[in-house]
Motif scaffolding. Structure first.
Motif, PDB file in Angstrom:
ATOM      1  N   UNK A 175       0.834  -1.194   0.000  1.00 35.51           N
ATOM      2  CA  UNK A 175       0.000   0.000   0.000  1.00 35.51           C
ATOM      3  C   UNK A 175       0.876   1.253   0.000  1.00 35.51           C
ATOM      4  N   UNK A 176       0.250   2.416  -0.127  1.00 36.80           N
ATOM      5  CA  UNK A 176       0.950   3.709  -0.058  1.00 36.80           C
ATOM      6  C   UNK A 176      -0.121   4.774   0.091  1.00 36.80           C
ATOM      7  N   UNK A 177       0.289   5.974   0.487  1.00 37.99           N
ATOM      8  CA  UNK A 177      -0.704   7.029   0.685  1.00 37.99           C
ATOM      9  C   UNK A 177      -1.342   7.398  -0.668  1.00 37.99           C
ATOM     10  N   UNK A 178      -2.594   7.915  -0.665  1.00 33.92           N
ATOM     11  CA  UNK A 178      -3.231   8.309  -1.933  1.00 33.92           C
ATOM     12  C   UNK A 178      -2.389   9.335  -2.701  1.00 33.92           C
ATOM     13  N   UNK A 179      -1.720  10.234  -1.990  1.00 33.71           N
ATOM     14  CA  UNK A 179      -0.920  11.263  -2.661  1.00 33.71           C
ATOM     15  C   UNK A 179       0.277  10.616  -3.386  1.00 33.71           C
ATOM     16  N   UNK A 180       0.951   9.720  -2.692  1.00 27.54           N
ATOM     17  CA  UNK A 180       2.111   9.052  -3.315  1.00 27.54           C
ATOM     18  C   UNK A 180       1.655   8.246  -4.527  1.00 27.54           C
ATOM     19  N   UNK A 181       0.513   7.600  -4.396  1.00 26.44           N
ATOM     20  CA  UNK A 181       0.012   6.782  -5.503  1.00 26.44           C
ATOM     21  C   UNK A 181      -0.413   7.649  -6.678  1.00 26.44           C
ATOM     22  N   UNK A 182      -1.030   8.793  -6.389  1.00 26.27           N
ATOM     23  CA  UNK A 182      -1.473   9.682  -7.465  1.00 26.27           C
ATOM     24  C   UNK A 182      -0.264  10.248  -8.221  1.00 26.27           C
ATOM     25  N   UNK A 183       0.790  10.575  -7.483  1.00 24.86           N
ATOM     26  CA  UNK A 183       1.988  11.108  -8.146  1.00 24.86           C
ATOM     27  C   UNK A 183       2.587  10.073  -9.097  1.00 24.86           C
ATOM     28  N   UNK A 184       2.600   8.818  -8.664  1.00 24.83           N
ATOM     29  CA  UNK A 184       3.138   7.764  -9.543  1.00 24.83           C
ATOM     30  C   UNK A 184       2.262   7.599 -10.779  1.00 24.83           C
ATOM     31  N   UNK A 185       0.948   7.616 -10.567  1.00 26.50           N
ATOM     32  CA  UNK A 185       0.007   7.466 -11.678  1.00 26.50           C
ATOM     33  C   UNK A 185       0.178   8.614 -12.670  1.00 26.50           C
ATOM     34  N   UNK A 186       0.378   9.829 -12.133  1.00 30.28           N
ATOM     35  CA  UNK A 186       0.530  10.995 -12.995  1.00 30.28           C
ATOM     36  C   UNK A 186       1.773  10.831 -13.887  1.00 30.28           C
ATOM     37  N   UNK A 187       2.849  10.334 -13.285  1.00 34.16           N
ATOM     38  CA  UNK A 187       4.085  10.122 -14.048  1.00 34.16           C
ATOM     39  C   UNK A 187       3.867   9.089 -15.159  1.00 34.16           C
ATOM     40  N   UNK A 220       1.698  -9.865   4.756  1.00 37.14           N
ATOM     41  CA  UNK A 220       2.736  -8.957   5.242  1.00 37.14           C
ATOM     42  C   UNK A 220       2.421  -7.591   4.627  1.00 37.14           C
ATOM     43  N   UNK A 221       2.133  -6.601   5.467  1.00 30.97           N
ATOM     44  CA  UNK A 221       1.725  -5.295   4.946  1.00 30.97           C
ATOM     45  C   UNK A 221       2.960  -4.410   4.770  1.00 30.97           C
ATOM     46  N   UNK A 222       3.150  -3.943   3.540  1.00 25.15           N
ATOM     47  CA  UNK A 222       4.296  -3.079   3.251  1.00 25.15           C
ATOM     48  C   UNK A 222       3.763  -1.731   2.755  1.00 25.15           C
ATOM     49  N   UNK A 223       4.175  -0.651   3.397  1.00 20.61           N
ATOM     50  CA  UNK A 223       3.795   0.699   2.962  1.00 20.61           C
ATOM     51  C   UNK A 223       4.943   1.243   2.117  1.00 20.61           C
ATOM     52  N   UNK A 224       4.659   1.471   0.826  1.00 22.31           N
ATOM     53  CA  UNK A 224       5.733   1.874  -0.094  1.00 22.31           C
ATOM     54  C   UNK A 224       5.790   3.384  -0.321  1.00 22.31           C
ATOM     55  N   UNK A 225       5.078   4.155   0.544  1.00 22.48           N
ATOM     56  CA  UNK A 225       5.071   5.616   0.340  1.00 22.48           C
ATOM     57  C   UNK A 225       6.498   6.170   0.283  1.00 22.48           C
ATOM     58  N   UNK A 271      10.673   0.835  -5.707  1.00 26.23           N
ATOM     59  CA  UNK A 271      10.307  -0.537  -6.064  1.00 26.23           C
ATOM     60  C   UNK A 271      11.444  -1.503  -5.739  1.00 26.23           C
ATOM     61  N   UNK A 272      12.680  -1.050  -5.991  1.00 27.46           N
ATOM     62  CA  UNK A 272      13.822  -1.931  -5.766  1.00 27.46           C
ATOM     63  C   UNK A 272      13.933  -2.335  -4.294  1.00 27.46           C
ATOM     64  N   UNK A 273      13.689  -1.377  -3.415  1.00 27.58           N
ATOM     65  CA  UNK A 273      13.765  -1.686  -1.979  1.00 27.58           C
ATOM     66  C   UNK A 273      12.695  -2.697  -1.576  1.00 27.58           C
ATOM     67  N   UNK A 274      11.500  -2.515  -2.141  1.00 26.34           N
ATOM     68  CA  UNK A 274      10.417  -3.450  -1.812  1.00 26.34           C
ATOM     69  C   UNK A 274      10.752  -4.850  -2.329  1.00 26.34           C
ATOM     70  N   UNK A 275      11.265  -4.900  -3.564  1.00 27.44           N
ATOM     71  CA  UNK A 275      11.624  -6.204  -4.150  1.00 27.44           C
ATOM     72  C   UNK A 275      12.666  -6.899  -3.274  1.00 27.44           C
ATOM     73  N   UNK A 276      13.678  -6.153  -2.862  1.00 27.23           N
ATOM     74  CA  UNK A 276      14.730  -6.741  -2.012  1.00 27.23           C
ATOM     75  C   UNK A 276      14.139  -7.353  -0.746  1.00 27.23           C
ATOM     76  N   UNK A 277      13.204  -6.619  -0.131  1.00 27.38           N
ATOM     77  CA  UNK A 277      12.601  -7.112   1.110  1.00 27.38           C
ATOM     78  C   UNK A 277      11.871  -8.433   0.862  1.00 27.38           C
ATOM     79  N   UNK A 278      11.147  -8.487  -0.260  1.00 27.53           N
ATOM     80  CA  UNK A 278      10.345  -9.699  -0.521  1.00 27.53           C
ATOM     81  C   UNK A 278      11.248 -10.869  -0.928  1.00 27.53           C
ATOM     82  N   UNK A 279      12.255 -10.572  -1.762  1.00 20.70           N
ATOM     83  CA  UNK A 279      13.169 -11.646  -2.184  1.00 20.70           C
ATOM     84  C   UNK A 279      13.821 -12.272  -0.949  1.00 20.70           C
ATOM     85  N   UNK A 280      14.233 -11.426   0.001  1.00 20.50           N
ATOM     86  CA  UNK A 280      14.881 -11.947   1.214  1.00 20.50           C
ATOM     87  C   UNK A 280      13.930 -12.900   1.936  1.00 20.50           C
TER      88      UNK A 280
END
Ligand code: DC
Length: 225
Positions: free
Chosen positions: A148-160, A200-205, A209-218
């Motif tokens: 998950x992530x905050x609506x603002x962080x998600x909107x910024x990614x969507x805009x990009x 497992x709840x991960x907040x990606x705000x 992406x690379x950091x999240x992937x590393x956490x899951x791969x581990x």
């Protein structure tokens, strides 16, 4: 025997699920299944046909008669085919994004989709992303993530992302659309957007992406060893 592993990644729009899921699949050599793309393809077909999006029976029948295929190209990107036509770009158009929650709310439609998703995961190690993968589609998945992530962080990614496709959309509008989509997705009676109890709840705000992937791969490698 090598254990079969399913990784379920659920969460709201724009949390980075597809980027993380795709990279995870590439790193682990798993098949990536984007379940949202399937609902989008069906929505595109319904819009093209001018179907009434309140008519569950017609939408369920349309789902049953449609051939929706997901393939992975050499760059590990998913290509989506609807009755043989490549609709990879078309399903990302704002018109489809605006209507897909309406189509995805119906139990009859979801039944058809869930059956196909389980079929795809039966014989292969998969990373499957969506809203109900850990709760409904693959409740026995070995690894469940709720990203998950905050609506603002998600909107910024969507805009990009939209800008890269040539659509310049205001941030305010995207935040409103994201909140509305969350509301519909999490309050629907069937397969609402909620974390599985063992996810497992991960907040990606504040994570890329690379950091999240590393956490899951581990974690996955930890489970395998
Ligand atoms: O992940 P996405 O934005 O491409 O998903 C498109 C829509 O489909 C979104 O409104 C939620 C819905 N969806 C769903 O209801 N169940 C899923 N497993 C995947 C997506």
């Amino acid at each position: 025997m090598v254990p079969k592993i399913s990784i379920a990644i659920d969460g709201p729009a724009g949390a980075g699920k597809s980027t993380v899921a795709r990279e995870l699949a590439r790193r682990l050599g798993f098949l990536y299944i984007d379940t949202g793309a399937m609902y989008r393809a069906l929505t595109l077909k319904a819009l093209r046909r001018g179907l009434n999006l309140d008519d569950e029976d017609s939408l369920k029948a349309l789902a049953g008669e449609s051939c929706i295929e997901l393939t992975t190209d050499p760059e590990h990107l998913t290509r989506v085919f609807l009755d043989g036509e490549d609709v990879t770009q078309a399903i990302r158009e704002p018109e489809v994004s605006r209507h897909v929650s309406l189509v995805a709310r119906f139990p009859g439609v979801r039944e058809v989709m869930v059956r196909r998703q389980r079929e795809m995961a039966r014989c292969k190690n998969v990373v499957m992303d969506g809203r109900d993968v850990g709760t409904v589609v693959l409740p026995d998945a070995e690894v469940k993530i709720f990203l998950t992530a905050s609506p603002e962080a998600r909107a910024r990614r969507r805009q990009r992302d939209l800008l890269a496709q040539g659509h310049n959309i205001q941030l305010d509008l995207l935040i409103r659309e994201i909140r509305e989509r969350d509301r519909l997705d999490s309050s629907r009676p069937v397969a609402p957007l909620v974390p599985a109890p063992d996810a497992w709840i991960i907040d990606s705000s504040h994570l890329n992406a690379e950091q999240v992937v590393e956490m899951i791969v581990a974690r996955v490698l930890g489970r395998l060893s």
